[in-house]
Design a protein around this motif. Structure first.
Motif, mmCIF file in Angstrom:
data_model
loop_
_atom_site.group_PDB
_atom_site.id
_atom_site.type_symbol
_atom_site.label_atom_id
_atom_site.label_comp_id
_atom_site.label_asym_id
_atom_site.label_seq_id
_atom_site.Cartn_x
_atom_site.Cartn_y
_atom_site.Cartn_z
ATOM 1 N N SER A 117 34.679 48.733 108.686
ATOM 2 C CA SER A 117 33.246 48.715 108.350
ATOM 3 C C SER A 117 32.481 47.659 109.139
ATOM 4 N N LYS A 118 33.149 47.036 110.112
ATOM 5 C CA LYS A 118 32.519 46.059 111.022
ATOM 6 C C LYS A 118 31.918 44.877 110.274
ATOM 7 N N ARG A 119 32.684 44.351 109.320
ATOM 8 C CA ARG A 119 32.233 43.193 108.550
ATOM 9 C C ARG A 119 31.970 42.000 109.453
ATOM 10 N N GLY A 120 30.942 41.256 109.131
ATOM 11 C CA GLY A 120 30.617 40.046 109.866
ATOM 12 C C GLY A 120 29.719 40.258 111.067
ATOM 13 N N ALA A 121 29.458 41.512 111.406
ATOM 14 C CA ALA A 121 28.606 41.788 112.572
ATOM 15 C C ALA A 121 27.177 41.358 112.282
ATOM 16 N N GLN A 122 26.556 40.734 113.262
ATOM 17 C CA GLN A 122 25.150 40.368 113.133
ATOM 18 C C GLN A 122 24.316 41.649 113.200
ATOM 19 N N PHE A 123 23.299 41.738 112.356
ATOM 20 C CA PHE A 123 22.398 42.895 112.404
ATOM 21 C C PHE A 123 21.248 42.557 113.338
ATOM 22 N N VAL A 124 20.937 43.470 114.240
ATOM 23 C CA VAL A 124 19.847 43.247 115.184
ATOM 24 C C VAL A 124 18.806 44.362 115.034
ATOM 25 N N THR A 125 17.561 44.001 115.298
ATOM 26 C CA THR A 125 16.474 44.972 115.301
ATOM 27 C C THR A 125 16.105 45.279 116.753
ATOM 28 N N GLU A 126 15.149 46.169 116.948
ATOM 29 C CA GLU A 126 14.761 46.579 118.295
ATOM 30 C C GLU A 126 14.334 45.402 119.181
ATOM 31 N N PHE A 127 13.647 44.432 118.592
ATOM 32 C CA PHE A 127 13.109 43.323 119.380
ATOM 33 C C PHE A 127 13.929 42.043 119.253
ATOM 34 N N ALA A 128 15.121 42.137 118.672
ATOM 35 C CA ALA A 128 15.973 40.955 118.524
ATOM 36 C C ALA A 128 16.531 40.539 119.882
ATOM 37 N N PRO A 129 16.374 39.273 120.242
ATOM 38 C CA PRO A 129 16.938 38.815 121.516
ATOM 39 C C PRO A 129 18.459 38.800 121.469
ATOM 40 N N LEU A 130 19.069 39.249 122.559
ATOM 41 C CA LEU A 130 20.524 39.217 122.677
ATOM 42 C C LEU A 130 20.969 38.043 123.534
ATOM 43 N N CYS A 131 20.240 37.821 124.624
ATOM 44 C CA CYS A 131 20.564 36.698 125.510
ATOM 45 C C CYS A 131 19.355 36.360 126.367
ATOM 46 N N ARG A 132 19.492 35.246 127.080
ATOM 47 C CA ARG A 132 18.474 34.836 128.041
ATOM 48 C C ARG A 132 19.144 34.679 129.396
ATOM 49 N N ILE A 133 18.457 35.158 130.415
ATOM 50 C CA ILE A 133 18.988 35.076 131.778
ATOM 51 C C ILE A 133 18.064 34.171 132.573
ATOM 52 N N LEU A 134 18.634 33.129 133.173
ATOM 53 C CA LEU A 134 17.878 32.193 133.999
ATOM 54 C C LEU A 134 18.239 32.435 135.456
ATOM 55 N N CYS A 135 17.210 32.600 136.286
ATOM 56 C CA CYS A 135 17.411 32.821 137.719
ATOM 57 C C CYS A 135 17.124 31.546 138.505
ATOM 58 N N SER A 136 17.620 31.496 139.738
ATOM 59 C CA SER A 136 17.482 30.296 140.573
ATOM 60 C C SER A 136 16.035 29.968 140.911
ATOM 61 N N ASP A 137 15.134 30.960 140.828
ATOM 62 C CA ASP A 137 13.717 30.699 141.107
ATOM 63 C C ASP A 137 12.975 30.154 139.892
ATOM 64 N N GLY A 138 13.715 29.877 138.803
ATOM 65 C CA GLY A 138 13.114 29.305 137.601
ATOM 66 C C GLY A 138 12.657 30.331 136.582
ATOM 67 N N GLU A 139 12.671 31.602 136.937
ATOM 68 C CA GLU A 139 12.263 32.653 135.999
ATOM 69 C C GLU A 139 13.345 32.832 134.929
ATOM 70 N N GLU A 140 12.879 33.043 133.687
ATOM 71 C CA GLU A 140 13.795 33.300 132.578
ATOM 72 C C GLU A 140 13.419 34.627 131.939
ATOM 73 N N TYR A 141 14.427 35.426 131.646
ATOM 74 C CA TYR A 141 14.212 36.740 131.046
ATOM 75 C C TYR A 141 14.999 36.838 129.753
ATOM 76 N N THR A 142 14.316 37.296 128.701
ATOM 77 C CA THR A 142 14.972 37.520 127.425
ATOM 78 C C THR A 142 15.336 38.994 127.338
ATOM 79 N N ILE A 143 16.597 39.255 127.052
ATOM 80 C CA ILE A 143 17.068 40.630 126.932
ATOM 81 C C ILE A 143 17.165 40.954 125.444
ATOM 82 N N ASN A 144 16.461 42.008 125.051
ATOM 83 C CA ASN A 144 16.400 42.400 123.639
ATOM 84 C C ASN A 144 17.291 43.604 123.374
#
Length: 182
Positions: A85-112
């Protein structure tokens, strides 16, 4: 003669093409070109990755860091799932951030997440080898795996674009860029 009857390798559909349907979320949270892709398996499991047009995948970009620590109190790496039953799994919604990606040019992107469901796993491999995200975004460079609730699995793609609809969005973007450059 036997060799002529065998299909060539280029005619054989890949595993992705056979078992997954691609869905897209264009301009995530109103940010132009920050497109996400959801690969939906026939068993309803969804793989979250970057769409081909995402700025992170543009040539010349270098990823310096991927961070699953999305807030002071929430780290996606601490997601521990057990049992049928996948106990302990975090519940996420459509706009929940999963991670952030930082690029060498200083730009940061949030992946939902783009969809609602239980977070089954995050791809820890990209922490140590971020180039996988750019080189193989639909396979080894995926972001996370999410399992929608069974009763919501038929509606999980509501609000997402099909492959054809997404290609139309890309064509319109190119046309707009071409008209601006004239």
């Amino acid at each position: 003669m036997y060799e002529e009857l065998e299909p060539s390798l280029s005619e054989t559909p890949s595993l992705l093409e056979r078992y997954y349907t691609r869905w897209y979320k264009a301009d995530m949270k109103g940010k132009p070109c920050e497109d996400h892709c959801v690969l939906q398996h026939s068993n309803r499991i969804c793989i979250i990755t970057l769409a081909e047009s995402h700025p992170v995948l543009r040539s010349g970009r270098t990823i310096t860091k991927i961070n699953y620590q999305i807030s002071a109190n929430c780290c996606r790496l601490q997601n521990r799932v057990s049992g049928k039953s996948k106990r302990g799994a975090q519940f996420v919604t459509e706009f929940a951030p999963l991670c952030r990606i930082l690029c060498s040019d200083g730009e940061e992107y949030t992946i939902n997440s783009c969809i609602r469901g239980r977070l089954l796993e995050v791809n820890e491999t990209i922490l140590h080898n971020p180039s996988l995200l750019q080189q193989k975004p639909s396979t080894e460079g995926y972001i996370a795996v999410v399992l929608p609730k069974f009763e919501e699995s038929k509606n999980v793609t509501t609000g997402l674009l099909s492959q054809t609809e997404y290609e139309d969005v890309l064509l319109k973007r190119r046309a707009a860029q071409n008209s601006e450059s004239k």
